[in-house]
Structures are given as C-alpha cells and as structure tokens.
Write a protein that holds these residues in place. Structure first.
Motif, PDB file in Angstrom:
ATOM      1  N   LEU A 168     -20.739   1.375 -23.732  1.00  0.00           N
ATOM      2  CA  LEU A 168     -20.618   1.469 -22.267  1.00  0.00           C
ATOM      3  C   LEU A 168     -19.187   1.851 -21.922  1.00  0.00           C
ATOM      4  O   LEU A 168     -18.885   2.735 -21.313  1.00  0.00           O
ATOM      5  CB  LEU A 168     -20.906   0.170 -21.425  1.00  0.00           C
ATOM      6  CG  LEU A 168     -22.458  -0.242 -21.575  1.00  0.00           C
ATOM      7  CD1 LEU A 168     -22.648  -1.739 -21.042  1.00  0.00           C
ATOM      8  CD2 LEU A 168     -23.112   0.784 -20.929  1.00  0.00           C
ATOM      9  N   VAL A 169     -18.159   1.086 -22.819  1.00  0.00           N
ATOM     10  CA  VAL A 169     -16.773   1.469 -22.317  1.00  0.00           C
ATOM     11  C   VAL A 169     -16.494   3.039 -22.979  1.00  0.00           C
ATOM     12  O   VAL A 169     -15.677   3.794 -22.104  1.00  0.00           O
ATOM     13  CB  VAL A 169     -15.877   0.538 -22.978  1.00  0.00           C
ATOM     14  CG1 VAL A 169     -14.059   0.770 -22.831  1.00  0.00           C
ATOM     15  CG2 VAL A 169     -15.986  -0.866 -22.280  1.00  0.00           C
ATOM     16  N   ASP A 170     -17.060   3.199 -24.084  1.00  0.00           N
ATOM     17  CA  ASP A 170     -16.630   4.735 -24.380  1.00  0.00           C
ATOM     18  C   ASP A 170     -17.148   5.768 -23.669  1.00  0.00           C
ATOM     19  O   ASP A 170     -16.779   6.818 -23.500  1.00  0.00           O
ATOM     20  CB  ASP A 170     -17.110   4.785 -25.813  1.00  0.00           C
ATOM     21  CG  ASP A 170     -16.173   4.093 -26.893  1.00  0.00           C
ATOM     22  OD1 ASP A 170     -15.309   3.704 -26.360  1.00  0.00           O
ATOM     23  OD2 ASP A 170     -16.702   3.944 -28.006  1.00  0.00           O
ATOM     24  N   ILE A 171     -18.393   5.613 -23.119  1.00  0.00           N
ATOM     25  CA  ILE A 171     -18.962   6.585 -22.251  1.00  0.00           C
ATOM     26  C   ILE A 171     -18.470   7.082 -20.863  1.00  0.00           C
ATOM     27  O   ILE A 171     -18.577   8.138 -20.426  1.00  0.00           O
ATOM     28  CB  ILE A 171     -20.501   6.352 -22.353  1.00  0.00           C
ATOM     29  CG1 ILE A 171     -21.330   7.617 -22.434  1.00  0.00           C
ATOM     30  CG2 ILE A 171     -20.992   5.545 -20.972  1.00  0.00           C
ATOM     31  CD1 ILE A 171     -21.696   8.280 -23.762  1.00  0.00           C
ATOM     32  N   ILE A 172     -17.748   6.118 -20.566  1.00  0.00           N
ATOM     33  CA  ILE A 172     -17.475   6.024 -18.815  1.00  0.00           C
ATOM     34  C   ILE A 172     -16.320   7.418 -18.674  1.00  0.00           C
ATOM     35  O   ILE A 172     -16.570   8.088 -17.856  1.00  0.00           O
ATOM     36  CB  ILE A 172     -16.705   4.967 -18.424  1.00  0.00           C
ATOM     37  CG1 ILE A 172     -17.714   3.842 -18.214  1.00  0.00           C
ATOM     38  CG2 ILE A 172     -15.953   5.061 -17.067  1.00  0.00           C
ATOM     39  CD1 ILE A 172     -17.105   2.353 -18.124  1.00  0.00           C
ATOM     40  N   PRO A 173     -15.471   7.533 -19.819  1.00  0.00           N
ATOM     41  CA  PRO A 173     -14.455   8.622 -19.554  1.00  0.00           C
ATOM     42  C   PRO A 173     -15.063   9.856 -19.634  1.00  0.00           C
ATOM     43  O   PRO A 173     -14.479  10.998 -19.132  1.00  0.00           O
ATOM     44  CB  PRO A 173     -13.639   8.602 -20.650  1.00  0.00           C
ATOM     45  CG  PRO A 173     -13.793   7.003 -21.106  1.00  0.00           C
ATOM     46  CD  PRO A 173     -15.030   6.742 -20.779  1.00  0.00           C
ATOM     47  N   ILE A 174     -16.319  10.247 -20.343  1.00  0.00           N
ATOM     48  CA  ILE A 174     -16.960  11.540 -20.376  1.00  0.00           C
ATOM     49  C   ILE A 174     -17.963  11.722 -19.368  1.00  0.00           C
ATOM     50  O   ILE A 174     -18.600  12.673 -19.313  1.00  0.00           O
ATOM     51  CB  ILE A 174     -17.503  11.824 -21.953  1.00  0.00           C
ATOM     52  CG1 ILE A 174     -18.606  10.968 -22.164  1.00  0.00           C
ATOM     53  CG2 ILE A 174     -16.366  11.560 -22.864  1.00  0.00           C
ATOM     54  CD1 ILE A 174     -19.333  11.553 -23.424  1.00  0.00           C
ATOM     55  N   LEU A 175     -18.380  10.855 -18.467  1.00  0.00           N
ATOM     56  CA  LEU A 175     -19.156  10.833 -17.269  1.00  0.00           C
ATOM     57  C   LEU A 175     -18.558  11.958 -16.458  1.00  0.00           C
ATOM     58  O   LEU A 175     -17.421  11.858 -15.884  1.00  0.00           O
ATOM     59  CB  LEU A 175     -19.677   9.480 -16.450  1.00  0.00           C
ATOM     60  CG  LEU A 175     -20.548   8.628 -17.226  1.00  0.00           C
ATOM     61  CD1 LEU A 175     -20.748   7.519 -16.525  1.00  0.00           C
ATOM     62  CD2 LEU A 175     -21.771   9.629 -17.174  1.00  0.00           C
TER      63      LEU A 175
END
Length: 303
Positions: free
Chosen positions: A230-237
């Motif tokens: 969840l934390v990793d995916i936020i920046p590439i949204l």
C-alpha cells in the motif's frame, strides 16, 4: 471432507461484490490497472470488460494454478496484450508497473483466500481437508510444517495471539510443542487434533479458524506484505487513481485503515478517503455468496 477442487465442474472463484468494486476502481477506461490478487480471474475479467482497447491490466498471483487457469479463460485478452499475467506476489507490482508504464490508474486487492485453495488438498489451508502442512501461496520460504515444528512455545504463542487473536493461544501452543515431541506436525489434521484436544467443543470451530489463519499469515508474512504494498503503490498512482482493498479479518482491515488515515491526514494529504467507513455485503450479496459475510472494502483516491 473430499478435495472438492478436483470436481470437473468446480467453480474456481465466485468474486465478492464484483460490480461494486470495479465501479469504484475504474475512473479511466483507457487506464492502467493492477489486480494484485488474480485468483480465478472474476474481478480481472470484469475490469477487462470495462476497459477500452488501449487499457491495460497487470494481474498478479503467487499461485501458479491461478495463472494457468486464467491463461486459459482469459487467453484472448492476454493475446491482445491488454492483459499481463505475473506469477509473483503483489508486493512486486510497483517495481514492474513503474518500470513499464511509470504511473497507474488503480490497484485492486481482494485479500480473501480463494475457494479453490480452501477446498483443495494442495497446500493445507483448511482444517476440513487432510493434507500436507504447507500453507505457502507460492513455492518460496518456510512451510507451515517447518514453522510449527521449529518454533519454540513462546514463538507459537506470539503467532496465535498476534495473527489469530486466539483466546486459548497459550494452551494450544503448549499442546503443539508436547505433541511434536512424539510425532512431528506434518498434516492439517495433526494441527487440528492439537487444537481440539485443548479446546471445549463449543469453541472448536472458531478456534480452528483462528489458528489456521494465524499460521497462514505467519508463513506468508501477509500483514507486512500488505502494508508495504500500500505504501509503495501510492507514489505511482496518477491523480484521481484509486486503491480498492477487500479485507476479511480485522488485522488486514486495521492496516488498510491506518495507511489510508496516515496518508489522508497529512498537512498536504496525498490520499482522499472515498469510504469513511468500510463497505460490507448486503443481504442480496450474502445470499449469492456466503463467503462475503466478513468482507470490508476500503477505498482511497490519489489527490
């Protein structure tokens, strides 16, 4: 109980709240989406149905059987290059998606264990089926058999309390260590017997569910994997991109809630909560799919 997964007409996966989750997920029919928990492909098929020809779906599953199943059922989509299947944990989704596409439009995680896995003798997830104690979703790491036979009593107690919230954890941990001095814990029925021996009959079903859940979570490191993903995916949204998570027990839901809260309550928030309270199954869905009874759906959007 027989291995129902071997029945020729077996329904691999009956997706929970399929239409509702996909409606929340897709905000650009030409966008790039990730299904981190492919399973039987029920959600994936609906995502693809709603995407335009230029849309893309990257689907992940550690279970090679799920990949093989969807290579057959979704072959046309894979051939058209709208669908990319990956036999990896969804924790690798960011690395692959960012390298190929930079930004994405949404992530779907259905954290429930598939019906096929529960009804199968393959990896020993269910106390109802006598099978080898493996419990790994993939082929790497320590098996449940190794965990149960090598962990000391305090480690077992921590697992049962932390990941199963089992009230009788101390007695069960002690009985496991006592039994394995005579015979190793090799099968699901070995573990089931240890639990039943120290649990009053009226509490056995719930205790078995909690113990098997706890061991499975520990084997697959599920909570840490979820939090990191969840934390990793936020920046590439992309702005307006959404994360839709379907959890089935309080430990998962708590992690999702805390991550969403942290990233939506900063001075300059990067997420907006779409669901202040989790969505649950209504009476119609419960009748259609009894396994939806414990689902909680949380949704956040990139600002």
């Amino acid at each position: 109980m027989k291995d129902k997964s071997q029945i020729e007409t077996y329904d691999y996966h009956n997706p929970v709240l399929r239409d509702l989750t996909i409606e929340y997920l897709i905000n650009d029919t030409g966008g790039i989406y990730i299904d981190g928990t492919l399973g039987g492909g029920g959600h994936a098929a609906e995502i693809l149905r709603r995407l335009e020809f230029r849309g893309k779906l990257l689907a992940f599953d550690m279970d090679s059987n799920a990949i093989e199943h969807c290579q057959k059922t979704l072959k046309k989509e894979e051939d058209s290059q709208r669908l990319e299947l990956y036999n990896y944990c969804f924790m690798k989704a960011r690395l692959i998606a960012e390298k190929k596409y930079g930004k994405i439009n949404g992530l779907l995680l259905d954290l429930g264990v598939s019906s096929l896995q529960l009804d199968s003798t393959a990896i020993g997830l269910s106390y109802r089926v006598d099978s080898d104690l493996d419990m790994r979703f993939g082929s790497e790491g320590k098996t449940a058999k190794e965990l149960l036979n090598e962990s000391d009593e305090d480690e077992l107690l921590f697992i049962l309390r932390s990941y199963g919230e089992e009230p009788n954890a101390k007695s069960i941990a002690r009985r496991i260590t006592e039994r394995r001095r005579l015979n190793a814990m090799n099968t699901t029925f070995d573990l089931r017997s240890a639990v039943e021996e120290v649990t009053p009959e009226k509490f056995r079903t719930k205790a078995l569910s909690r113990v098997f859940q706890a061991v499975r979570i520990a084997v697959n490191d599920e909570l840490n994997v979820l939090q990191k993903t969840l934390v990793d995916i936020i920046p590439i949204l992309k702005p307006g991109g959404r994360i839709v998570v379907m959890s089935y027990h309080s430990l998962e839901d708590r992690i999702v809630k805390e991550v969403f809260k942290e990233y939506s309550s900063k001075e300059n928030p990067v997420l907006k909560l779409i669901t202040k309270k989790p969505i649950t199954a209504d009476a119609e869905e419960l009748k259609r799919n009894p396994r939806s009874r414990s689902v909680k759906i949380r949704i956040a959007e990139k600002t």
